[in-house]
Enzyme design. Structure first.
Site, PDB file in Angstrom:
ATOM      1  N   CYS A 146       1.279  -1.535   0.045  1.00 31.39           N
ATOM      2  CA  CYS A 146       0.202  -0.123  -0.164  1.00 31.39           C
ATOM      3  C   CYS A 146       0.657   0.989   0.114  1.00 31.39           C
ATOM      4  O   CYS A 146       0.966   1.856  -1.231  1.00 31.39           O
ATOM      5  CB  CYS A 146      -0.887  -0.280   1.382  1.00 31.39           C
ATOM      6  SG  CYS A 146      -2.340  -1.676   1.105  1.00 31.39           S
ATOM      7  N   HIS A 188      -2.905   6.317   4.300  1.00 34.81           N
ATOM      8  CA  HIS A 188      -2.103   5.447   4.839  1.00 34.81           C
ATOM      9  C   HIS A 188      -0.394   6.115   4.163  1.00 34.81           C
ATOM     10  O   HIS A 188       0.323   5.165   3.358  1.00 34.81           O
ATOM     11  CB  HIS A 188      -2.453   4.641   3.541  1.00 34.81           C
ATOM     12  CG  HIS A 188      -1.699   3.552   5.158  1.00 34.81           C
ATOM     13  ND1 HIS A 188      -1.599   1.887   4.487  1.00 34.81           N
ATOM     14  CD2 HIS A 188      -1.245   3.000   5.565  1.00 34.81           C
ATOM     15  CE1 HIS A 188      -0.951   1.371   4.689  1.00 34.81           C
ATOM     16  NE2 HIS A 188      -0.324   1.756   5.470  1.00 34.81           N
TER      17      HIS A 188
END
Length: 573
Positions: free
Chosen positions: A96, A152
């Site tokens: 990610c 994130h």
């Protein structure tokens, strides 16, 4: 040899299961809406800076889109891709944070210090504050910029938040994994907190709304309130289809015949996301943006195979440097494309979106030297050759070193125990431990036998630390040529040495107990002051302030609604 472990499972057998069917132009299963404007004669290209919609999905496998032969229904993605340009030589990162950081900065991980793992919730770490981000460059070019979805990229200080990194508005989560309804995230036993934010505030009132629906509604609201005469950039980073596997019941029902429960839920989430993209496209048309828009669709990494995802027929999965971890689903849909309805094999990497989109916006790239990305719009729109000829997948000096790697195996110029991967032209080199290396067909059966592919994995890679593939001729990475072509191995190792000389130190600080949500009102959010250092690692004593009583009231209220929500969800799914 390991390569021959699949011979018992014949090509005819695989075809009978449908695993090797590559119907690139598979028609949509349901009609799209408002398609009449697609065929309209187009205005001169870029009479005005285009509206840019960048859609990023989470953990969607390479196989998990209709036009890659999937059993999952994605009629909107199929239609948009068929009418635009499919990117079939498109690369992302295996997890990610790395993909998101490279999208936002246009730089490889080794040039931002984020070359190891992800940014974890309790780490005093974020996207380096000296990096000029993509939305900041678009703001300079006169764009209104908005982010909806998963960030994130760190949040331990307010300076790290999306609204401080170039976005005018933000609705979404800061961490990497939240419940789709309650927005709770646990970073270990007892370390749980709420994670849905509106701007820089906690969005307590939005709990209970399925995130894919919530984010799509926000995009529509942004478009409705903005003028199509002014350029807009919307970054839609769906939480879907990352775990936990949660979907509204009506989508799961469509896949009730799937025996594999994880695959069934995952498929439902993919189809729900596909309909969300349909609604976003409809809103672009309804509010007058579509004719001057560019829609980019991208996955962030390979699919997680034990959570329902499939990267078949590619090797590997999320978290690996095999093709199944780094080759992504990607396409561009826009009335402004000169050569539409085609498949492009131009080499494209996620870092390329930064200079490509800034150039489309008529922004200035002269004050951001050293980008690793290229402007690939001529390759996408006109079919010209890509300016990119190589990709550094990564060099991670902190990842567990391969047991059998050595400097000797690397011709004295590279320690092959170090995890690294690079592609130059048609050649791809991997060193160290590339990660889980099997080939997994879509798990559509209840108890699909795994021994035949596990056998291949177990007999391949023992006592090895170097692999070489001609990725053009062998995209499934079945034939390791490192022993036959030591000259190519040495050349690519020299390229790794070159890149490694430009790398900055890894940013991966220890977790800080001060980040615990219990010390921050029950929610994940910034916990270090603006005066603290760039990687603040101060003490973690609980807050003893006037907010403590308020915090407890909030916790009790949240506990009540969490129990109520659990009962409601049990009836829905």
């Amino acid at each position: 040899m390991a390569v021959y472990a699949l011979t018992g499972f014949s090509l005819v057998s695989l075809l009978s299961f449908g695993y090797l069917s590559w119907d690139w132009m598979k028609p949509s299963l349901v009609a799209d809406v408002a398609t009449d404007s697609v065929e309209k004669s187009l205005p001169p290209a870029f009479a005005r800076p285009p509206h840019i919609i960048f859609i990023l999905t989470d953990d969607q496998g390479y196989h998990d889109v209709g036009y890659h032969g999937s059993d999952i229904q994605t009629p909107t993605l199929d239609r948009l891709a068929a009418e635009g340009v499919k990117l079939e030589n498109y690369y992302i990162q295996p997890i990610c944070t790395p993909s998101r950081s490279q999208l936002i900065t246009g730089r490889y991980q080794i040039h931002t210090g984020l070359q190891h793992s992800i940014i974890r919730p309790r780490q005093p770490n974020c996207l380096p504050l000296d990096q000029v981000t993509l939305p900041q460059k678009l703001q300079e070019a006169g764009y209104s910029t908005h982010m909806v979805g998963k960030w994130h990229l760190g949040f331990y200080k307010k300076e790290c938040l999306p609204t401080r990194r170039g976005f005018d508005t933000f609705l979404g989560s800061l961490t990497g994994n939240v419940d789709y309804y309650t927005y709770d995230n646990c970073d270990g036993p007892g370390v749980c907190g709420y994670d849905l934010h509106e701007g820089e505030d906690v969005a307590w009132d939005q709990s209970g709304k399925y995130s894919t629906f919530l984010y799509t509604q926000r995009v529509s609201k942004i478009l409705a309130s903005h003028s199509p005469k002014e350029p807009i950039f919307i970054y839609v980073a769906f939480q879907a289809v990352h775990t936990p596997l949660q979907s509204p019941k009506e989508y799961i029902y469509r896949y009730r015949s799937m025996g594999n429960v994880a695959r069934r839920k995952y498929a439902a989430m993919v189809t729900c996301m596909d309909e969300a993209v349909k609604n976003i496209t409809w809103a672009l048309k309804k509010y007058g943006y579509y004719d001057n828009s560019v829609i980019v669709f991208s996955t962030d990494n390979g699919g997680q195979t034990f959570s329902g995802g499939s990267n078949w027929p590619l090797r590997g999965r999320k978290g690996t440097y095999w093709e199944g971890g780094v080759r992504g689903i990607g396409f561009v849909h826009s009335p402004l494309i000169k050569r539409k309805r085609r498949t492009s094999w131009a080499l494209v990497h996620i870092t390329d979106w930064y200079p490509t989109l800034v150039s489309l916006a008529r922004g200035n790239l002269s004050n951001v030297p050293g980008l690793d990305g290229y402007n690939v719009w001529p390759a996408i729109s006109e079919g010209k050759e890509s300016p990119r000829t190589e990709i550094l997948h990564n060099i991670d000096p902190l990842y567990n070193h391969a047991k059998y790697g050595s400097l000797e195996d690397g011709f004295g110029i590279w320690n092959t125990a170090v995890q690294a991967s690079i592609r130059v032209g048609e050649w791809k080199l991997l060193t160290g431990d590339p990660g889980y290396s099997d080939w997994i067909p879509p798990q559509t059966l209840t108890n699909f036998p795994g021994s035949w592919w596990n056998l291949e994995r177990l007999t391949d890679g023992l006592r090895k630390s170097v692999w070489l593939f001609n990725i053009t001729a062998d995209p499934y990475e079945r034939y390791d040529l490192s022993d036959q072509r030591p000259d190519v191995v040495r050349t690519l190792l020299m390229r790794l040495v070159h890149y490694n000389r430009t790398a900055i130190p890894v940013r991966y600080p220890a977790e800080n107990p001060r980040a615990h949500p219990d010390f921050n009102g029950g929610a994940w959010g910034p916990w270090a002051s603006e005066e603290d250092g760039d990687e603040w690692e101060g003490g973690g004593e609980p807050l003893k302030s006037r907010n403590k009583k308020k915090k407890c009231k909030i916790c009790k209220l949240r506990s009540f609604f969490r129990k109520l929500n659990t009962r409601l969800m049990s009836n829905r799914i």
